[in-house]
Design an enzyme around this catalytic site. Sequence first.
Site, PDB file in Angstrom:
ATOM      1  N   LYS A  28     -10.600  22.867 -27.742  1.00  0.00           N
ATOM      2  CA  LYS A  28      -9.294  22.220 -27.527  1.00  0.00           C
ATOM      3  C   LYS A  28      -9.400  21.054 -26.536  1.00  0.00           C
ATOM      4  CE  LYS A  28      -6.634  26.369 -28.688  1.00  0.00           C
ATOM      5  NZ  LYS A  28      -6.118  27.643 -28.149  1.00  0.00           N
TER       6      LYS A  28
ATOM      7  N   VAL B 105      -0.481  32.467 -38.861  1.00  0.00           N
ATOM      8  CA  VAL B 105       0.162  31.143 -38.812  1.00  0.00           C
ATOM      9  C   VAL B 105       0.742  30.770 -40.178  1.00  0.00           C
ATOM     10  CG1 VAL B 105      -0.130  28.712 -38.185  1.00  0.00           C
ATOM     11  CG2 VAL B 105      -1.420  30.465 -36.966  1.00  0.00           C
TER      12      VAL B 105
ATOM     13  N   GLU C 191      -8.350  35.270 -31.466  1.00  0.00           N
ATOM     14  CA  GLU C 191      -9.091  34.844 -32.651  1.00  0.00           C
ATOM     15  C   GLU C 191      -9.636  36.086 -33.363  1.00  0.00           C
ATOM     16  OE1 GLU C 191      -9.335  31.468 -33.543  1.00  0.00           O
ATOM     17  OE2 GLU C 191      -7.823  31.488 -31.983  1.00  0.00           O
TER      18      GLU C 191
ATOM     19  N   GLU D   7      -1.315  18.830 -34.509  1.00  0.00           N
ATOM     20  CA  GLU D   7      -0.595  19.186 -33.278  1.00  0.00           C
ATOM     21  C   GLU D   7      -0.825  20.645 -32.869  1.00  0.00           C
ATOM     22  OE1 GLU D   7       1.703  17.114 -31.148  1.00  0.00           O
ATOM     23  OE2 GLU D   7       0.813  18.821 -30.134  1.00  0.00           O
TER      24      GLU D   7
ATOM     25  N   ILE E 204       3.155  23.748 -28.101  1.00  0.00           N
ATOM     26  CA  ILE E 204       3.436  22.676 -27.122  1.00  0.00           C
ATOM     27  C   ILE E 204       3.128  21.314 -27.732  1.00  0.00           C
ATOM     28  CG2 ILE E 204       2.878  21.750 -24.842  1.00  0.00           C
ATOM     29  CD1 ILE E 204       1.700  24.397 -24.095  1.00  0.00           C
TER      30      ILE E 204
HETATM   31  N1  HSE Z   1      -6.707  32.443 -29.809  1.00  0.00           N
HETATM   32  C1  HSE Z   1      -5.958  31.279 -29.467  1.00  0.00           C
HETATM   33  C2  HSE Z   1      -5.357  31.512 -28.094  1.00  0.00           C
HETATM   34  C3  HSE Z   1      -4.885  31.048 -30.488  1.00  0.00           C
HETATM   35  O1  HSE Z   1      -5.368  32.649 -27.624  1.00  0.00           O
HETATM   36  O2  HSE Z   1      -4.899  30.558 -27.479  1.00  0.00           O
HETATM   37  C4  HSE Z   1      -4.193  29.711 -30.360  1.00  0.00           C
HETATM   38  O3  HSE Z   1      -5.082  28.643 -30.533  1.00  0.00           O
END
Ligand code: HSE
Length: 412
Positions: free
Chosen positions: A200, A12, A185, A124, A131
Amino acid sequence: MINTAILGYGTVGSGIAEVLTMNGELIAKRAGDRLEIKHILDLRDFPGDPFESIITHDFEDILNDDSIKIVAEVMGGVEPAYTFTKKLLQKGVSVVTSNKELVAAHGPELIAIAASTNANYNFEASVGGGIPIIRPINTSFTADEILEISGILNGTTNFILTKMTAEGTSFDVALKEAQDLGYAERNPEADIKGFDPCRKIAILASLVLGKTVDYNDIYTEGIDKITPVDLEYVKKLNCALKLVASLKLLDEGVFVKVTPLMIPMAHPLSMVNDSYNAVFVKGNAVENTMFYGRGAGKLPTASACVADMVDSARNLGKNVKIDWSSEKVQLMPLDNTPVNALIRVKYNSEKDARNACSEVFSGCKFATLNHCFDEFAVLVENETEGSLSEKCAALKEKSAVSDIANIIRFEN
Ligand code: HSE
């Protein structure tokens, strides 16, 4: 010129540098000034990289540089990201992040610090990759009571399930591909076992309710127990299997769950494939809305981070309110929450096992696979998680039933 820094030069972080380079002029116009990357913090060196000369291994270089106004924290994990973010916000530096672990664990505290120093803490990219969903909840749904959020919030597992269903790819091969594409991850268990979408949905639920939904309270199942035979039943029933994180407000209370879910092909979430994510939001005035896009990956996630940097640039010295207090939400006990399920029943005697199922689950329906000679599936509706567990335990006691191979929840 507004000086910025990036903490973490992985997928990222390097994406942020790429987006700021690729779209620099447009971004400057929108932010009102040019966003300049002055430092990048990483443990590693990057010989030959265009940003090689501004790599630092010492966070103090960034903290002690008073010209830095905005920092993107994309290190992942709680520490040292938590300590670094706290120090920056206390100093009045705005921080943007994709770090869902940190936001889920310490969001309200960091939001409060930002408010106290006229800075901003924006996240975000922490949910749904590229998104826009955090900002819509904060700004576009403020007229509504949000009654439901159901989302495919993990790109890795959606990629794996799509490959396994469409191409018959094995779990391990599909996971390796997701890792190579930069979706997974560092420890892919966070994806596979559902911890990532759990954090999330905890973030989204907290923003919806304005209080903290503790991710430790969320019932979470991943896709690690899903087998090719499960997927055959799903296909036969004209459904898709997705790892779904949901929040529902019922008369009895609030529940939040993360589980694999069989979704009819007519439902829009069934068509969300590969690393795409989607979030369905239902409000009491706006009714049904849906957000869709890349949920993982370098540039989509960087896009959300850079958009937050632009927002921070537009609001330098001015905090934009985020409604999320540290008061904890009491969720409904799992046993009281509603559920429909497909139960794969292994039998000694098919006829007796079917009778046993009809006795335990009155009005249940059956499904079979041509090549499976020792099992069928039972479809049961309008149970609670508690009644489902009790009835499955009772079914296992029947002599005609040898085992329950798996239980897959479904939506109507
Ligand atoms: N490992 C996470 C996924 C990355 O696959 O959605 C994005 O948060």
